[in-house]
Design a protein around this motif. Structure first.
Motif, PDB file in Angstrom:
ATOM      1  N   GLY A 110       0.837  -1.203   0.000  1.00  0.00           N
ATOM      2  CA  GLY A 110       0.000   0.000   0.000  1.00  0.00           C
ATOM      3  C   GLY A 110       0.867   1.246   0.000  1.00  0.00           C
ATOM      4  N   ALA A 111       1.930   1.194   0.806  1.00  0.00           N
ATOM      5  CA  ALA A 111       2.826   2.342   0.911  1.00  0.00           C
ATOM      6  C   ALA A 111       3.495   2.627  -0.436  1.00  0.00           C
ATOM      7  CB  ALA A 111       3.871   2.082   1.987  1.00  0.00           C
ATOM      8  N   PHE A 112       4.022   1.572  -1.085  1.00  0.00           N
ATOM      9  CA  PHE A 112       4.725   1.796  -2.346  1.00  0.00           C
ATOM     10  C   PHE A 112       3.759   2.187  -3.465  1.00  0.00           C
ATOM     11  CE2 PHE A 112       8.356  -0.192  -0.274  1.00  0.00           C
ATOM     12  CZ  PHE A 112       9.363   0.638  -0.713  1.00  0.00           C
ATOM     13  N   ALA A 113       2.569   1.604  -3.455  1.00  0.00           N
ATOM     14  CA  ALA A 113       1.581   2.006  -4.460  1.00  0.00           C
ATOM     15  C   ALA A 113       1.287   3.489  -4.318  1.00  0.00           C
ATOM     16  CB  ALA A 113       0.306   1.191  -4.285  1.00  0.00           C
ATOM     17  N   THR A 114       1.195   3.964  -3.082  1.00  0.00           N
ATOM     18  CA  THR A 114       0.895   5.371  -2.843  1.00  0.00           C
ATOM     19  C   THR A 114       2.039   6.267  -3.299  1.00  0.00           C
ATOM     20  OG1 THR A 114      -0.378   4.658  -0.936  1.00  0.00           O
ATOM     21  CG2 THR A 114       0.091   6.992  -1.102  1.00  0.00           C
ATOM     22  N   ILE A 115       3.265   5.853  -2.979  1.00  0.00           N
ATOM     23  CA  ILE A 115       4.398   6.734  -3.335  1.00  0.00           C
ATOM     24  C   ILE A 115       4.536   6.827  -4.853  1.00  0.00           C
ATOM     25  CG2 ILE A 115       6.396   5.142  -3.417  1.00  0.00           C
ATOM     26  CD1 ILE A 115       7.094   7.784  -1.232  1.00  0.00           C
ATOM     27  N   HIS A 116       4.265   5.717  -5.553  1.00  0.00           N
ATOM     28  CA  HIS A 116       4.343   5.792  -7.009  1.00  0.00           C
ATOM     29  C   HIS A 116       3.182   6.616  -7.571  1.00  0.00           C
ATOM     30  CE1 HIS A 116       7.874   3.445  -7.518  1.00  0.00           C
ATOM     31  NE2 HIS A 116       7.391   2.421  -6.826  1.00  0.00           N
ATOM     32  N   ALA A 117       2.044   6.535  -6.919  1.00  0.00           N
ATOM     33  CA  ALA A 117       0.913   7.363  -7.348  1.00  0.00           C
ATOM     34  C   ALA A 117       1.243   8.840  -7.145  1.00  0.00           C
ATOM     35  CB  ALA A 117      -0.338   6.988  -6.572  1.00  0.00           C
ATOM     36  N   MET A 118       1.955   9.150  -6.059  1.00  0.00           N
ATOM     37  CA  MET A 118       2.333  10.539  -5.796  1.00  0.00           C
ATOM     38  C   MET A 118       3.339  11.044  -6.833  1.00  0.00           C
ATOM     39  SD  MET A 118       2.664  10.390  -1.649  1.00  0.00           S
ATOM     40  CE  MET A 118       3.001  12.080  -1.195  1.00  0.00           C
ATOM     41  N   ASN A 119       4.213  10.146  -7.264  1.00  0.00           N
ATOM     42  CA  ASN A 119       5.255  10.542  -8.215  1.00  0.00           C
ATOM     43  C   ASN A 119       4.784  10.488  -9.663  1.00  0.00           C
ATOM     44  OD1 ASN A 119       7.307  11.246  -6.507  1.00  0.00           O
ATOM     45  ND2 ASN A 119       8.063   9.153  -6.302  1.00  0.00           N
ATOM     46  N   ALA A 120       3.614   9.940  -9.896  1.00  0.00           N
ATOM     47  CA  ALA A 120       3.145   9.738 -11.266  1.00  0.00           C
ATOM     48  C   ALA A 120       2.916  11.074 -11.963  1.00  0.00           C
ATOM     49  CB  ALA A 120       1.856   8.918 -11.258  1.00  0.00           C
ATOM     50  N   ILE A 121       2.873  11.020 -13.275  1.00  0.00           N
ATOM     51  CA  ILE A 121       2.648  12.197 -14.130  1.00  0.00           C
ATOM     52  C   ILE A 121       3.607  13.314 -13.724  1.00  0.00           C
ATOM     53  CG2 ILE A 121       0.864  13.550 -15.295  1.00  0.00           C
ATOM     54  CD1 ILE A 121      -1.216  11.842 -13.906  1.00  0.00           C
ATOM     55  N   GLY A 122       4.890  12.997 -13.741  1.00  0.00           N
ATOM     56  CA  GLY A 122       5.910  14.005 -13.498  1.00  0.00           C
ATOM     57  C   GLY A 122       5.818  14.675 -12.140  1.00  0.00           C
ATOM     58  N   GLY A 123       5.330  13.957 -11.165  1.00  0.00           N
ATOM     59  CA  GLY A 123       5.301  14.510  -9.814  1.00  0.00           C
ATOM     60  C   GLY A 123       4.003  15.199  -9.449  1.00  0.00           C
ATOM     61  N   THR A 124       3.079  15.362 -10.398  1.00  0.00           N
ATOM     62  CA  THR A 124       1.804  16.002 -10.049  1.00  0.00           C
ATOM     63  C   THR A 124       0.878  15.022  -9.322  1.00  0.00           C
ATOM     64  OG1 THR A 124       1.254  15.555 -12.324  1.00  0.00           O
ATOM     65  CG2 THR A 124       1.609  17.863 -11.733  1.00  0.00           C
ATOM     66  N   GLY A 125       1.096  13.744  -9.547  1.00  0.00           N
ATOM     67  CA  GLY A 125       0.304  12.754  -8.808  1.00  0.00           C
ATOM     68  C   GLY A 125      -0.881  12.257  -9.590  1.00  0.00           C
ATOM     69  N   LEU A 126      -1.169  10.983  -9.389  1.00  0.00           N
ATOM     70  CA  LEU A 126      -2.273  10.327 -10.067  1.00  0.00           C
ATOM     71  C   LEU A 126      -3.611  10.819  -9.530  1.00  0.00           C
ATOM     72  CD1 LEU A 126      -2.009   8.150 -12.211  1.00  0.00           C
ATOM     73  CD2 LEU A 126      -2.357   6.423 -10.447  1.00  0.00           C
ATOM     74  N   LEU A 127      -3.609  11.143  -8.239  1.00  0.00           N
ATOM     75  CA  LEU A 127      -4.831  11.572  -7.554  1.00  0.00           C
ATOM     76  C   LEU A 127      -4.497  12.834  -6.766  1.00  0.00           C
ATOM     77  CD1 LEU A 127      -5.627   8.120  -5.922  1.00  0.00           C
ATOM     78  CD2 LEU A 127      -7.037   9.176  -7.672  1.00  0.00           C
ATOM     79  N   PRO A 128      -5.504  13.628  -6.422  1.00  0.00           N
ATOM     80  CA  PRO A 128      -5.225  14.726  -5.494  1.00  0.00           C
ATOM     81  C   PRO A 128      -4.742  14.150  -4.141  1.00  0.00           C
ATOM     82  CG  PRO A 128      -7.571  14.624  -6.053  1.00  0.00           C
ATOM     83  CD  PRO A 128      -6.887  13.585  -6.857  1.00  0.00           C
TER      84      PRO A 128
END
Lengths: 426, 251
Positions: free
Chosen positions: A64-82
């Motif tokens: 869960g932690a790693f999924a979240t960190i990659h989601a935060m870093n996705a799309i050039g750091g803007t994040g997959l979700l707010p």
């Protein structure tokens, strides 16, 4: 309104008001407590309600932690979700890996199930440092919380409120889950899996479902940790985390929904408060676990339940001396034990042994503890914990006697009442 | 009475070298009450285990409504409409009686994977559970922990759980064991009542119950059916007398 509801309302209000009274360091500790409480509650669903003892729950927390960190870093750091919705990525990560692991592990029960979960967690822990792209190797992965919905999420307080909202929501959902058909069947799974099959239930499917739900909420807890820390490292998969969620859950009590929440938040708080004062925190945690398992197998929550039961049996006034005696015994034994452990830890430490052997006079230099110098050779030093422990044991005996007297009095009262009934009739 | 709903043909079961069931042929007709009797160790419970999917047969076939079910999963067999009770009480010991029964009732309502609705709000499940409780006279014990009830109460609960899925075939394994005279009589009437329109196969040691309740009786001795017939025919059958009833009378 029931007392439980008033208590819960009080706790929620206190939690809402908390940051205005605390230092940022303590707010951070409160965040850790909330996360630990959610993790323990998710674990309790599997171990307490479904009766499936997992020894590798760090795997789902970590995923869960790693999924979240990659989601935060996705799309050039803007994040997959707010940012406020980031823990959803944790839920998906934990749940997806939980489905994979749960499918295999729930094919077996009991010890075999526990061993498979342990093996999967160890596998992940051993593999993670080598999968650099996914888990960032030894250094781990870091990310930045992005402002969203008018919040900057720059301060600890904002992170605290975000965590509180998520934990409150998840605990509510976990509680409601116990009232649903699947939640009731979870209990059936614990009680008698064999019978469920002959009632027409697919027990493997049920067990997978429970496993996934538990892993999913563990993943949310992991995601919240990442949102708070802005970093994740393969250490999240460490067996220590799997072990402490088991210990916390059992110390809190596996028979009541609130038990693991209580256990996890208390133990996390103690860990935070005590880890600066002692190097032996893990020893205390272990000792506490052994004591709880030996003397109150239903945990802290079970203890409160027991006291409530005694209160209605014997009355509050008769119970107060017992509670005072027991508390005194606990404090004295705890003090004596802590003194002995701290003294021994300092005495046996490498630094001290080197110092002592370098001392030409052949005497033991004094040890500083609790703002006093104690000579390890003086009997008086060891008399302190001995006295405390003996006095504590004495109080414990007195407390037990008091309780026995209460039971005797109740029995004689009942006998008297029974004797008077035929008299009235005559 | 109609055609056979459940048919056993050449059914065999071995555990290692030991053959427990040695070629059983048996028909359970639709809507009949059929007793399976025999001395201890004859394999009566093993037959139930084979039909209900607890164990898989070594050879032979079990046909239910034209479908081969030998070796299928217990839940699949239950879904087809066969429900069973157990000789050794098999309930959820630390849950309440009501909860025990509700778990049994919920299955037929397709609620296995339902996690978005509160079960207390499901009126149909609650009413059916209450009806079953009343039927086995356990409504006063609804909130008792099932494992703490008396043995005969647990037997009643076991029967109610077996009935909960509205099965077409009911297998009852010594449902009256441990019950008093009065409870036995009540349960016997209850079984007659609730099995109307269903097929019942019952294993029971109480011969009064067997002969008054069942329309046909099969006698199982050492893993083989030595006779099947009406209670009258079985009473008169010489080999049955010798193998089974005779022993009982002599004892």
């Amino acid at each position: 309104m029931k007392p439980v509801h008033i208590l819960l309302l009080g706790i929620v209000l206190a939690l809402l008001a908390l940051p205005s009274f605390l230092t940022p360091g303590l707010v951070n500790a409160a965040i850790q407590m909330l996360i630990a409480a959610l993790f323990a509650s998710a674990y309790y669903l599997l171990c307490g309600q479904a009766g499936m003892l997992s020894f590798g729950h760090a795997a789902y927390f970590g995923m869960g932690a790693f999924a979240t960190i990659h989601a935060m870093n996705a799309i050039g750091g803007t994040g997959l979700l707010p940012t406020p919705l980031m823990p959803l990525a944790g839920a998906i990560g934990g749940g997806a890996f939980g489905f994979f692991a749960g499918y295999f592990s729930t094919k077996r029960t009991g010890t075999y199930f526990a061993m498979i979960t342990l093996a999967i967690a160890e596998l992940v822990h051993a593999l993670a440092p080598h999968l650099k792209a996914l888990f960032g190797g030894e250094a781990g992965v870091s990310a930045t919380r992005m402002p969203a919905w008018g919040f900057t999420f720059g301060s600890t307080n904002e992170v605290y409120y975000l965590t509180l909202a998520w934990v409150a929501l998840c605990l509510t959902l976990l509680y409601l889950y116990t009232r649903t058909p699947l939640g009731r069947l979870t209990l059936g799974l614990r009680e008698n899996t064999h019978r469920l099959r002959f009632l027409g239930y697919n027990t493997h499917g049920l067990a997978i479902c429970v496993f996934v739900v538990s892993a999913m909420f563990s993943g949310v807890a992991g995601g919240l940790l990442v949102v708070s820390n802005e970093a994740a490292n393969y250490v999240l998969f460490d067996a220590h985390l799997s072990a402490s969620v088991v210990l916390n859950t059992y110390i809190g009590g596996v028979r009541v929904f609130l038990g693991p929440i209580l256990g996890a938040s208390l133990m996390t708080f103690f860990g935070y408060a005590v880890s600066d004062l002692t190097q032996s925190w893990l020893l205390y945690q272990g000792a506490l676990f052994v004591l709880v398992m030996m003397y109150m197998p239903n945990g802290l929550a079970g203890l409160f339940g027991q006291i409530g039961q005694w209160r209605s049996r014997f009355g509050l006034a008769a119970l107060i001396p017992f509670v005072l005696l027991a508390l005194g015994a606990g404090l004295l034994v705890g003090g004596g034990g802590a003194f002995a452990i701290e003294m021994l830890q300092r005495f046996l430490s490498q630094d001290y042994q080197a110092l002592a052997s370098a001392n030409a006079a052949g005497t033991w230099p004094p040890i500083r503890l609790f703002k006093h110098d104690w000579s390890p050779a003086a009997p008086g030093t060891w008399l302190v914990p001995a006295t405390l422990l003996t006095a504590g044991a004495g109080l414990a005996v007195l407390a037990r006697q008091w309780l026995r007297r209460l039971v005797q009095r109740e029995e004689s009262n009942r006998a008297a009442a029974e004797a008077s009934v035929p008299g009235d009739a005559a | 009475m109609s055609d056979a709903i459940l048919t056993l043909r050449g059914l065999k079961k071995s555990f290692g070298d030991i053959e427990i069931i040695r070629g059983v042929d048996l028909d359970l007709l639709g809507g009949e009450r059929h007793a399976l009797i025999g001395p201890n160790g004859a394999g009566k419970s093993t037959i139930f285990h084979l039909i209900s999917g607890n164990i898989a047969p070594t050879a032979g076939e079990i046909m239910f409504a034209g479908k081969q079910i030998g070796g299928a999963q217990p839940q699949a067999i239950n879904h087809l409409g066969i429900s069973r009770s157990f000789q050794i009480t098999n309930i959820f010991p630390r849950l309440t009686t009501f909860e025990n029964l509700r778990l049994a009732v919920m299955r037929a309502h397709g609620l296995q994977y339902n996690f978005w609705r509160l079960v207390d709000n499901n009126r149909r499940v609650r009413e059916q559970t209450e009806r079953l409780l009343e039927m086995v006279r356990l409504q006063a014990r609804a909130d008792s922990i099932a494992g703490e009830m008396s043995y005969s109460e647990q037997r009643s609960l076991e029967i109610a759980m077996t009935l909960a899925s509205d099965p077409r075939v009911i297998l009852l394994d010594e449902p009256m064991a441990g019950m008093s005279r009065d409870e036995t009589e009540y349960t016997s009437n209850l079984i007659r009542e609730v099995t109307k329109g269903r097929a019942l196969m019952i294993v029971e040691h109480d011969m009064d119950v067997v002969f008054s309740l069942s329309e046909r009786v099969s006698v199982l001795v050492y893993g083989q059916v030595i006779a099947t017939g009406t209670p009258e025919e079985i009473r008169r059958n010489a080999s049955v007398k010798e193998a089974y009833l005779g022993e009982e009378v002599a004892a």
